[in-house]
Scaffold this active site. Structure first.
Site: not given
Ligand code: RFL
Length: 393
Positions: A72, A202, A294, A298, A390
């Site tokens: 994309h 956007y 978000p 990143k 970006y």
């Molecule tokens: P995660 O994915 O939150 O995974 C953490 C894991 O740890 C578990 N956990 C535990 N396990 C054991 N003991 C505990 N005490 C624990 N506490 C928690 C959880 O169940 C989970 O499985 O963190 P990680 O690996 O650091 O990854 C980070 C990303 O998930 C996050 O930064 C992104 O989702 C942010 N984000 C986006 N990032 C992008 O690069 N591109 C995007 O398009 C994008 N869109 C987004 C997003 C985040 C969003 N939200 C929900 C804030 C869109 C949204 C709406």
């Protein structure tokens, strides 16, 4: 139990780390609070940077995203001064995004790890990390049945997100906590509807920001800026679609393809950075290390980049007795993190009326925002800079 590296969390950070440690011959275990079904179905990010794809390729982890992901490379801004498009794969470093929903990436990483014989325990919550000051740290855990246990290792990798046990276990004052609340909230929506335009959309509107991002041919993500504290269920589906159509100026640029909303959540745009990303034998990666708004997509990309750096450093230390990379780990990550934070803050300012100033000052800020959009619309070097940041991490 014991393992040389005890990894907390099976998100993108924990699973990339687990896969790389396993391939590098380091004994590790991943402990995850949620169930396997929950981990495989949590819908979050979708846009993967070119560097993220390169990292996953390098380690044979990109098969699923090449098969099911799509590239994309266009975004469209709709503003009070008209609309314009940027084909960012022809700008800056000339790189596209790959759209591959995060839960599918996590499922791919999980399958790869388990097929390679990796150890992982679901429904196992880390309660606290102990002894991080020394070289035999341990983690107390609690299972779904309430039973407790202990894991011991040489290192603990905190990949358990912003509310995880790793952050909670840092002794007061051991790590500096930088925070910024952007003052803006989004209603994050997942609609069972095909994308309405062939670009990321956007929309900057006096009623607030609205965003459009394709996920799959059947599912589209939308964002709608809302008042801080709005309950996710406060708006009816009709009101949400009407508001999206209004802010995206559907009457000028074409209707939105509506469908049932599969999921909604309110996200407060906040950022924070821990510094350093290490306390003794406890190391942080992903959202546990730094939360990023978000606005520039990143978070997951930083998580993958940090996990690769951490895996290399741990393999160097544990397999080759060379601790230099581990000593540099935090500083190397922080360079990337601050750069991403700066760009994501810039995007927040590009897309919103940032709450705070009132009266004349608010109008001043609004004119700055319009001018920033005008630079992006008209200046080639501004467009190159935008594209580089970006898609880059
Ligand atoms: P995660 O994915 O939150 O995974 C953490 C894991 O740890 C578990 N956990 C535990 N396990 C054991 N003991 C505990 N005490 C624990 N506490 C928690 C959880 O169940 C989970 O499985 O963190 P990680 O690996 O650091 O990854 C980070 C990303 O998930 C996050 O930064 C992104 O989702 C942010 N984000 C986006 N990032 C992008 O690069 N591109 C995007 O398009 C994008 N869109 C987004 C997003 C985040 C969003 N939200 C929900 C804030 C869109 C949204 C709406």
């Amino acid at each position: 139990g014991t393992a040389d590296v005890v990894v907390l969390g099976a998100g993108p950070a924990g699973l990339v780390l687990g896969n790389l440690l396993l391939a590098g011959g380091v004994d590790c275990v991943v402990l995850e609070r949620a169930t396997s079904e929950q981990v495989k179905s949590r819908s979050r990010a979708g846009f993967l940077a070119a560097n993220t794809v390169r990292i996953l390729d390098r380690h044979g982890l990109a098969e699923g995203l090449h098969r099911r992901g799509r590239t994309h490379s266009t975004c469209e801004f709709r503003t009070e001064d008209g609309r314009f498009r940027l084909d960012y794969a022809t700008l800056g470093r000339r790189e596209p995004h790959t759209v591959h929903p995060q839960h599918e990436l996590v499922t791919d990483l999980l399958t790869h790890y388990l097929d390679a014989g990796g150890r992982l325990h679901f429904a196992t919550e880390a309660v606290a990390v102990h002894g991080a000051d020394g070289d035999r740290p341990s983690v107390t855990v609690r299972g779904a049945d309430g039973r407790t246990g202990t894991w011991q290792g040489r290192y603990v990798a905190g990949c358990d997100g912003r509310h995880g046990a790793a952050r909670r276990s840092l002794p007061a004052g051991s790590v500096r906590h930088h925070r910024l609340d952007h003052g803006v909230s989004w209603l994050a929506l997942l609609a069972e509807a095909p994308p309405s335009l062939d670009a990321v959309g956007y929309a900057v509107h006096e009623r607030g920001f609205a965003g459009h991002m394709a996920r799959t041919p059947e599912v589209t993500r939308y964002y709608l800026q809302c008042e801080r504290g709005t309950p996710p269920g406060a708006w009816s589906e009709d009101r949400i679609w009407d508001e999206l159509a209004l802010r995206m100026r559907a009457s000028d640029y074409g209707p939105l393809r509506r469908g049932p909303l599969l999921h909604r959540a309110v996200v407060d745009l906040e950022s924070d950075v821990l510094e350093p990303l290490r306390h003794g034998s406890l190391l942080l990666a992903g959202d546990a290390a730094s939360l990023i708004s978000p606005s520039a997509a990143k978070g997951a990309n930083l998580a993958v980049l940090e996990a690769e750096l951490l895996a290399r450093a741990l393999i160097d230390d544990l397999r080759h007795g060379s601790p230099d990379a581990l000593a540099d780990y935090s500083a190397r990550c922080l360079e990337h993190i601050w750069r991403a934070q700066e760009f994501s803050r810039w995007m927040v300012g590009l897309l919103h009326r940032v709450p705070g100033p009132a009266g004349d000052e608010a109008a001043f800020h609004d004119s700055l925002r319009r001018s920033r959009l005008a630079s992006l619309r008209t200046s080639c070097s501004c467009q190159d800079w935008f594209a580089e940041n970006y898609v880059g991490v």
